[in-house]
Design a protein around this motif. Structure first.
Motif, PDB file in Angstrom:
ATOM      1  N   CYS A 326       0.820  -1.218   0.000  1.00 51.20           N
ATOM      2  CA  CYS A 326       0.000   0.000   0.000  1.00 51.20           C
ATOM      3  C   CYS A 326       0.853   1.268   0.000  1.00 51.20           C
ATOM      4  O   CYS A 326       0.351   2.345  -0.324  1.00 51.20           O
ATOM      5  CB  CYS A 326      -0.917   0.016   1.224  1.00 51.20           C
ATOM      6  SG  CYS A 326      -2.274  -1.179   1.140  1.00 51.20           S
ATOM      7  N   THR A 369      -3.824  -1.344  -5.277  1.00 52.79           N
ATOM      8  CA  THR A 369      -4.246  -0.903  -3.946  1.00 52.79           C
ATOM      9  C   THR A 369      -3.815   0.547  -3.735  1.00 52.79           C
ATOM     10  O   THR A 369      -2.655   0.884  -3.966  1.00 52.79           O
ATOM     11  CB  THR A 369      -3.627  -1.780  -2.839  1.00 52.79           C
ATOM     12  OG1 THR A 369      -2.208  -1.758  -2.964  1.00 52.79           O
ATOM     13  CG2 THR A 369      -4.125  -3.207  -2.928  1.00 52.79           C
ATOM     14  N   GLY A 373      -0.983   2.447  -5.907  1.00 53.29           N
ATOM     15  CA  GLY A 373      -1.262   1.464  -6.955  1.00 53.29           C
ATOM     16  C   GLY A 373      -1.033   2.016  -8.359  1.00 53.29           C
ATOM     17  O   GLY A 373      -1.867   2.752  -8.884  1.00 53.29           O
ATOM     18  N   SER A 391     -10.662   3.637  -6.874  1.00 53.28           N
ATOM     19  CA  SER A 391     -10.157   3.135  -5.599  1.00 53.28           C
ATOM     20  C   SER A 391     -11.247   2.441  -4.786  1.00 53.28           C
ATOM     21  O   SER A 391     -10.978   1.464  -4.078  1.00 53.28           O
ATOM     22  CB  SER A 391      -9.547   4.282  -4.788  1.00 53.28           C
ATOM     23  OG  SER A 391      -8.459   4.853  -5.467  1.00 53.28           O
ATOM     24  N   ILE A 395     -12.208  -2.501  -4.678  1.00 54.73           N
ATOM     25  CA  ILE A 395     -12.113  -3.228  -3.402  1.00 54.73           C
ATOM     26  C   ILE A 395     -12.540  -4.697  -3.512  1.00 54.73           C
ATOM     27  O   ILE A 395     -11.826  -5.588  -3.032  1.00 54.73           O
ATOM     28  CB  ILE A 395     -12.904  -2.496  -2.292  1.00 54.73           C
ATOM     29  CG1 ILE A 395     -12.196  -1.184  -1.939  1.00 54.73           C
ATOM     30  CG2 ILE A 395     -13.050  -3.368  -1.049  1.00 54.73           C
ATOM     31  CD1 ILE A 395     -12.969  -0.289  -0.976  1.00 54.73           C
ATOM     32  N   VAL A 398      -9.776  -6.647  -5.193  1.00 52.89           N
ATOM     33  CA  VAL A 398      -8.575  -6.746  -4.364  1.00 52.89           C
ATOM     34  C   VAL A 398      -8.772  -7.762  -3.247  1.00 52.89           C
ATOM     35  O   VAL A 398      -7.893  -8.600  -2.988  1.00 52.89           O
ATOM     36  CB  VAL A 398      -8.211  -5.363  -3.776  1.00 52.89           C
ATOM     37  CG1 VAL A 398      -7.106  -5.495  -2.730  1.00 52.89           C
ATOM     38  CG2 VAL A 398      -7.771  -4.408  -4.883  1.00 52.89           C
TER      39      VAL A 398
END
Length: 427
Positions: A326, A369, A373, A391, A395, A398
């Protein structure tokens, strides 16, 4: 190391390019060590990091991506896969994952796969009234299949850092890559009602046959590359060169590629390659300074001092990789953490190839992420979709990728099945 760590955090948060961050922190750490003789070898360490034969395949894969982008190969693949599954609800979204898996077997790069998918699929998905945030998140997430399904630039770099067989890593990436793709397909299936994903045209057998033959040159490219690697015909560098040649031939067959395109392609590829190699060179400075200061051994002792449980140690390493991913660019993270984590993994009984695959996949997931990212940035810039929207929408993809990878971390036999069957890894 305290001053270097503070400097790293401050420069990273202030938006300084990661290559410069690594160079500054490496030099600062050498000053902290207090041996002036080390300063005289900084330039040598920068070039030593880049002067590695195994890295020569990287520019080939970048050129192959540029040629693919210019030669109309992806559009032929899209026509074929849409005629195969486009008639089901969400068929275009499923097609995106399938095309990404094919492109991954040619390009070896998340950003290359994502940029090509953006150029070809975003207009199609907009025309079919897919929500833009879902389309962008799907394409960015599908891009991470690029460094997992062989050949892979990420696996090549890990091999250079660790001396783990790159062929074993390539063959070991097949099962995880397919499982990640299936995981994304599950996310699409669960999203059909939420986003009211549309159907395409009705199934047409004649159209399927026609589009199959039109797509055949494009479909043969990954078969030749992966088959050549599996059969021991190509080295990774040779597979990169073959991918360029195959992409050019496919482009000529489709009459989209012209040799006059090559100068511009080479310029763009040189810029992209230089960016990667600068990160590697400057990153080698901090990797070297940490090694001579004994930092990897100190971290290993700290982690192994907490517990002797293999399960807990694997979970700790996975948790660290989520945090690192991250905050840090994948190439830099790999350079810093490979010498730290690989000895820990082998000490608790993980096969080096198994660990390398999980390590690389975790850092690859980090490409989508926030806040660092890179593939999210690429997708946002090309598609024009807001980074904030991407973003949030990414999710579910991810989380699915993490679930698959965590499971594979504890299923070594599944990951190593193909390398063992080929005799590359001991059974």
């Amino acid at each position: 190391m305290v001053i270097a760590l503070i400097l790293f955090i401050l420069t990273l948060l202030s938006g300084v390019p990661i290559a410069i961050v690594l160079g500054i922190v490496g030099v600062a750490h050498i000053f902290e060590i207090g041996n002036p003789a080390y300063l005289s070898v900084i330039t040598q360490r920068i070039f030593a990091g880049m002067d590695v034969v195994g890295l020569t395949c990287i520019p080939f894969f970048i050129v192959a991506g540029e040629v693919m982008n210019a030669s109309g190969v992806t559009s032929k693949l899209l026509e074929f896969i849409r005629s195969l599954i486009g008639h089901v609800r969400g068929g275009l979204a499923y097609s995106a994952v399938m095309i990404a898996m094919i492109l991954a077997a040619i390009l070896g790069s998340a950003n290359a796969v994502a940029s090509i998918l953006c150029a070809v699929l975003i207009p199609e998905m907009t025309r079919d009234k897919y929500p833009e945030e879902f389309s962008g998140a799907l394409i960015a997430s599908s891009g991470i299949l690029g460094p997992v399904i062989p050949p892979s630039v990420t696996f090549v770099y890990f091999s250079v850092l660790s001396n783990v067989s790159v062929n074993a890593l390539f063959m070991g990436g097949i099962v995880p890559g397919v499982l990640l793709g299936l995981g994304f397909i599950v996310v699409i299936f669960l999203s059909i009602k939420k986003f009211n994903l549309p159907k395409g045209d009705p199934f047409d057998l004649m159209k399927l046959i026609k589009t199959f033959f039109l797509a055949l040159p494009a479909l043969l490219v990954p078969i030749i590359i992966v088959g050549g690697i599996m059969g021991g015909i190509f080295t990774p560098t040779e597979s990169g060169a073959v991918s360029v040649l195959a992409a050019i031939i496919a482009g000529l067959i489709y009459r989209k590629f012209k040799f006059s395109m090559l100068p511009a392609i080479f310029v763009r590829s040189a810029v992209a390659t230089a960016g990667i190699f600068i990160i590697i060179g400057f990153g080698n400075v901090i990797g070297w300074s940490m090694a001579i200061d004994g930092i990897p051994q100190a971290i290993q002792a700290a982690i192994l001092g907490l517990t002797t449980s293999k399960t807990l140690i694997i979970l700790i390493m996975l948790g660290i990789l989520i945090l690192v991913g991250c905050l840090m660019e994948a190439t830099a993270a790999m350079l810093i953490f490979t010498p730290v984590m690989l000895p820990i993994a082998t000490q608790v009984g993980m096969d080096p190839v198994h660990f390398g695959l999980i390590f690389c996949i975790m850092l690859t997931i980090a490409l989508v992420t926030p806040p660092v990212g890179m593939t999210l940035f690429v997708t946002s810039n090309i598609s024009g979709i807001s980074l904030n929207k991407l973003s949030k929408a990414v999710i579910p993809f991810v989380l699915t990728a993490f679930i698959v990878t965590f499971a594979l971390a504890f299923l070594p036999d599944l990951v190593l099945f193909i390398p063992r069957a080929l005799g590359i890894v001991a059974g």
